[in-house]
Design an enzyme around this catalytic site. Structure first.
Site, PDB file in Angstrom:
ATOM      1  N   GLY A 138       0.819  -1.197   0.000  1.00 53.11           N
ATOM      2  CA  GLY A 138       0.000   0.000   0.000  1.00 53.11           C
ATOM      3  C   GLY A 138       0.860   1.256   0.000  1.00 53.11           C
ATOM      4  O   GLY A 138       0.528   2.247  -0.646  1.00 53.11           O
ATOM      5  N   ALA A 198      -3.017  -5.954   0.262  1.00 55.36           N
ATOM      6  CA  ALA A 198      -3.639  -7.275   0.402  1.00 55.36           C
ATOM      7  C   ALA A 198      -3.719  -7.737   1.849  1.00 55.36           C
ATOM      8  O   ALA A 198      -4.706  -8.353   2.262  1.00 55.36           O
ATOM      9  CB  ALA A 198      -2.862  -8.291  -0.424  1.00 55.36           C
ATOM     10  N   HIS A 199      -2.691  -7.447   2.645  1.00 51.97           N
ATOM     11  CA  HIS A 199      -2.666  -8.007   4.005  1.00 51.97           C
ATOM     12  C   HIS A 199      -3.684  -7.362   4.929  1.00 51.97           C
ATOM     13  O   HIS A 199      -3.900  -7.822   6.047  1.00 51.97           O
ATOM     14  CB  HIS A 199      -1.251  -7.941   4.597  1.00 51.97           C
ATOM     15  CG  HIS A 199      -0.811  -6.570   4.992  1.00 51.97           C
ATOM     16  ND1 HIS A 199      -0.592  -6.213   6.288  1.00 51.97           N
ATOM     17  CD2 HIS A 199      -0.555  -5.470   4.264  1.00 51.97           C
ATOM     18  CE1 HIS A 199      -0.209  -4.944   6.341  1.00 51.97           C
ATOM     19  NE2 HIS A 199      -0.181  -4.481   5.112  1.00 51.97           N
ATOM     20  N   THR A 202       9.816  -7.894 -12.177  1.00 49.90           N
ATOM     21  CA  THR A 202       9.138  -9.187 -12.280  1.00 49.90           C
ATOM     22  C   THR A 202       8.106  -9.304 -11.171  1.00 49.90           C
ATOM     23  O   THR A 202       8.397  -9.057 -10.004  1.00 49.90           O
ATOM     24  CB  THR A 202      10.165 -10.335 -12.179  1.00 49.90           C
ATOM     25  OG1 THR A 202      11.114 -10.156 -13.226  1.00 49.90           O
ATOM     26  CG2 THR A 202       9.492 -11.695 -12.315  1.00 49.90           C
ATOM     27  N   CYS A 222       4.379   3.064  12.602  1.00 48.15           N
ATOM     28  CA  CYS A 222       5.546   3.944  12.419  1.00 48.15           C
ATOM     29  C   CYS A 222       5.722   4.858  13.627  1.00 48.15           C
ATOM     30  O   CYS A 222       6.805   4.991  14.171  1.00 48.15           O
ATOM     31  CB  CYS A 222       5.387   4.796  11.168  1.00 48.15           C
ATOM     32  SG  CYS A 222       5.012   3.852   9.710  1.00 48.15           S
TER      33      CYS A 222
END
Lengths: 399, 89
Positions: A71, A200-201, A237, A324
């Protein structure tokens, strides 16, 4: 000892079905998606399937989804990509003060690159006033970025109203949807955003996979140059297993979302009710317009870090503001922007729930939390108040 | 180089900020979807396209109509010929 994981905005466990679909791409289907033989084709097809699944979760066209590594990368890509693509039209950007560091620090980078950035104030619940957005736009403004919901305070921002203003002024609008995607319904067309970040997490997918929705026709400069991956918009990739996992997690989230929201909201409301019974504890963020799995508080006279440690010794895992900020041991800029005094902001704590939590977890927490607060206050030099004078003398009444 | 103005295109591919070889891949992908006689417009700021797109047209038998310059990017115009069938590269 019981373990209650109450830190779902930090990350989530992988959904078992997600792991199952990822596994072949670590093993036999290891091909490079750009290779022309079968191994490459199967990897390429898996990525395109995932693109469709992620697009489905936010009602986007598949070709509008650009996969990233996180993200944070999506947020960096959005801010830098739009600012540099539109710099000939103007060099002014607008972001809110309750953004994640990946937005705030990207904005600071833009300032070093010659842009002027306006940091939007918020009200005591952390909500941006669309009128303030309107007043901040000038003829140089090319970009607005406002989080859809802050992971620190959970408040949901009026993105639709801001999008209307951005459209009227031909300003590109990005919304950080990392905390919202998979946790509340998201429809990028109804929201009216040009760009939307996801991770995604945050919805039981793997770490290392994110995406940026880029509305068709939006010109954006790449963040990473190199090959032709993602239509030349993001070289490198592809992390095929993670992208496949993100796709599956998005598909499951789309199916399970109403049930997940109901489950979490019920637990969350019980948690909030119990926490607010402890004296001198205040809810931060909006009381109603907030993520259904999110609760955040400031606790007077003690530090969030101490609470985290003591709760973790009881098996209750939570966070103090953003990951953070808590590691940097400094007051959260998000809480300060709400008007929370800096001494009180040190007593920040966030409990975010998930599908793996139960009412038994909440009942256990309800027993333990008041004891932890009492014990820490008994040890605190401020236990009878903040003392005389100074900033810390103010009592927070915002939440 | 052939400069043109006011060419009417049937379809546009905006690949400004995309680097090599996206101009050729997009050209190939978009031209496949056209009928003979239709015109493709490609917007790109990649300087290598000045050489590559006319060369690609020569190699594939499509007609390079010419290019126009906007403030900070080029507009290339390619007409699909009947030498290349729809869906064929």
């Amino acid at each position: 000892m019981r373990r209650c994981y109450f830190d779902h905005v930090a990350t989530n466990p992988l959904h078992p079905e997600v792991l199952d679909v990822m596994m072949p791409y670590f093993k036999e289907d290891f091909g490079n998606p750009l290779s022309i033989y079968d191994l490459g084709t199967s990897a390429r097809e898996a990525i395109e399937k995932a693109r469709g699944q992620v697009a489905g979760l936010i009602n986007a066209k598949p070709q509008a989804i650009v996969f990233t590594s996180s993200g944070a990368e999506a947020n960096n890509f959005a801010l830098r990509g739009i600012a540099f693509a539109r710099q000939n039209q103007g060099k002014h950007a607008i972001v809110s003060k309750v953004e994640h560091h990946s937005i705030l620090n990207s904005a600071r980078f833009l300032e070093k690159s010659g842009f002027v950035v306006t940091y939007l104030p918020v009200d005591k619940h952390g909500i941006v006033d669309p009128d303030t957005v309107k007043k901040s736009i000038n003829k140089e403004t090319v970009l607005i970025s406002v989080t859809h919901a802050s992971s620190e305070i959970g408040s949901i921002e009026p993105i639709r109203e801001i999008a209307q203003i951005a459209k009227e002024h031909r300003v590109t609008l990005h919304a950080d949807g990392v905390a919202t995607t998979g946790n509340i319904p998201v429809d990028v067309k109804k929201l009216g955003v040009d760009l939307y970040s996801m991770a995604a997490h945050q919805f039981y997918g793997p770490k290392g996979a994110g995406a940026l929705y880029v509305k068709e026709g939006t010109r954006i400069a790449p963040l990473i140059y190199g090959g032709i991956q993602e239509g030349g918009r993001r070289a490198g990739t592809e992390n095929v297993p993670a992208i496949v996992g993100m796709g599956k997690a998005a598909e499951i989230a789309a199916q399970e979302l109403p049930g997940r929201m109901e489950h979490c909201r019920k637990l969350r409301d019980a948690l909030i009710d119990s926490v607010l019974k402890v004296p001198n504890v205040h809810l931060t963020g909006h009381p109603e317009k907030r993520l259904p799995h999110h609760s955040s508080f400031v606790v007077e006279f003690i530090e969030g870090e101490a609470m985290l440690l003591m709760l973790s010794m009881k098996g209750i895992l939570s966070a103090s503001g953003s990951a953070c900020s808590s590691r940097a041991l400094k007051s959260s800029p998000v809480l300060l922007s709400l008007g929370v005094p800096s001494a009180l902001a040190q007593g920040s704590i966030v409990f975010s729930l998930g599908t793996d939590n139960s009412m038994e977890d909440i009942n256990y927490f309800i027993e333990e939390f008041p004891q932890v607060v009492k014990k820490l206050r008994d040890m605190s030099p401020f236990s009878s108040g903040w003392g005389q004078g100074g900033e810390g003398d103010k009592c927070y009444t915002g939440g | 180089m052939r400069f043109v103005h006011g060419v009417k295109a049937d379809i546009t591919a905006d690949i400004v900020y995309m680097m090599c070889p996206m101009h050729l891949l997009k050209l190939d992908e978009m031209i496949k979807g056209l009928d003979a006689g239709q015109v493709l417009e490609i917007l790109t700021d990649y300087d290598g396209a000045l050489e590559d797109i006319p060369q690609w047209c020569k190699r594939t038998g499509n007609e390079f109509i010419g290019l126009d310059e906007d403030e900070d990017y080029y507009k290339f115009y390619v007409r699909k010929t009947d030498k290349q069938q729809k869906g064929e590269s």
